[in-house]
Design an enzyme around this catalytic site. Structure first.
Site, mmCIF file in Angstrom:
data_model
loop_
_atom_site.group_PDB
_atom_site.id
_atom_site.type_symbol
_atom_site.label_atom_id
_atom_site.label_comp_id
_atom_site.label_asym_id
_atom_site.label_seq_id
_atom_site.Cartn_x
_atom_site.Cartn_y
_atom_site.Cartn_z
ATOM 1 N N LEU A 73 0.925 -0.989 -0.138
ATOM 2 C CA LEU A 73 -0.104 -0.084 0.040
ATOM 3 C C LEU A 73 1.001 1.240 -0.111
ATOM 4 O O LEU A 73 1.959 1.350 0.593
ATOM 5 C CB LEU A 73 -0.975 -0.103 1.143
ATOM 6 N N ASP A 74 0.421 2.430 -0.531
ATOM 7 C CA ASP A 74 1.212 3.630 -0.637
ATOM 8 C C ASP A 74 1.243 3.794 0.836
ATOM 9 O O ASP A 74 0.371 3.775 1.979
ATOM 10 C CB ASP A 74 0.513 4.639 -1.358
#
Length: 316
Positions: free
Chosen positions: A141-142
């Site tokens: 995930l960012d």
């Protein structure tokens, strides 16, 4: 340049092999070196998840000072952390961790989701540095995105989980708040994504091209409040920054997104990180013992605080 001839009794991931050989390196530095074409396996640039075996040849185009063995005096980086990961589900083969916004999944800094997971397992007596298989991220995930992340605890589970994700059998659903109301209220967006690695940014286009990868993002508007909309999003394909860039391409960037969104709106509404949460994971029915614990199950987090504020009109 450093030339290494692999010596290992069993196949092992390239990143894990290099981290064992050079304790001063970090996963973040390895990822950066790979992006800069400074790691070659048998003469080719291959993902760090590639498994190496005895006789393989690795060439590292890194300065000697980066490769010098200089383990930290206080031990592994994860032992310096104050808090372990928040684990939503765990069995002998995998775990699901809840990543807060602002925490990178991995990288050069000590405080990462991966290191928090290592601390969690260390405190439970399930992991010791250099002994056995090190838990591995199955997807990412960012940093500014919160939500569920899957990690494997065995090589077999890692292969199965990454295969599920690659074959789009793991259903991933998100909640987000957009600055702008999408029209229509529900749709399946399709297009092509072009990545600019030098700028760390992607572009969405309607036309295929040599470097373009096909993407699909489905959304459904759950509520609207003034200029904002609360969406439930299904990530059909999982490309870099896909949801953020795809929604921005239709004029509805995610609130808090400084790269693809509206910085004046972000400042006005005081959003430091994007209002985007990997909210729900649904596993298909699976055979075999490794993933029996999650077979056919759905895992979801509580809705982030900003969802209720859109629903009650407090955020608009």
């Amino acid at each position: 340049m450093k030339l290494i001839f692999v010596s290992t009794p069993a196949p092992v991931r390239l990143d894990q092999y290099l981290l064992r050989q050079f304790p001063s390196l970090s996963l973040g530095r390895l990822n950066k070196a790979l992006r800069e074409n400074k790691i070659k396996l048998n003469g080719k640039k291959l993902p760090l998840s590639t498994r190496v075996q005895a006789g393989d040849e690795i060439r590292l185009f890194l300065p000697d000072d980066q490769l010098a063995a200089s383990p930290q005096a206080d031990g592994p980086a994860f032992l310096q952390l104050k808090y372990p990961a928040r684990v939503v589900y765990e069995d002998a083969f995998l775990l699901l961790a809840d990543k807060p916004a602002g925490l990178p999944v991995s990288g050069e800094q000590a405080d990462t989701l991966l290191n928090r997971v290592l601390l969690y397992l260390f405190q439970r007596g399930e992991y010791r540095p250099g002994q056995g298989f090190a838990p591995a991220l199955c997807h990412r995930l960012d940093t500014g995105t919160s939500g569920l992340v899957v990690l494997a605890k065995t090589p077999a589970a890692e292969a199965l989980l990454t295969g599920l994700i690659r074959d789009r059998k793991l259903k991933k659903e998100y909640l987000c708040v957009t600055f702008g109301r999408p029209q229509p209220a529900k749709a399946a967006l399709r297009g092509y994504l072009v990545k600019d690695a030098a700028k760390g940014k992607v572009t969405v286009t309607s036309h295929p091209g040599p470097a373009a990868r096909q993407i699909e993002t489905r959304y459904d508007t759950l509520a609207v409040s003034g200029r904002l909309a609360l969406l439930q999003v299904e990530l059909v394909t999982g490309r870099t920054h896909q949801i953020r860039a795809h929604l921005a391409s239709i004029g509805c960037p995610i609130l808090g997104d400084g790269k693809y969104g509206s910085n004046p709106a972000n400042r006005e509404l005081k959003f430091k990180y994007q209002a985007l949460c990997a909210w729900k994971l649904t596993f298909p029915t699976l055979a075999g013992p490794e993933l029996a614990g999650v077979s056919g199950r759905c895992f979801q987090l509580e809705k982030p605080w900003y969802c209720q504020q859109v629903l009650n009109g407090q955020l608009k």
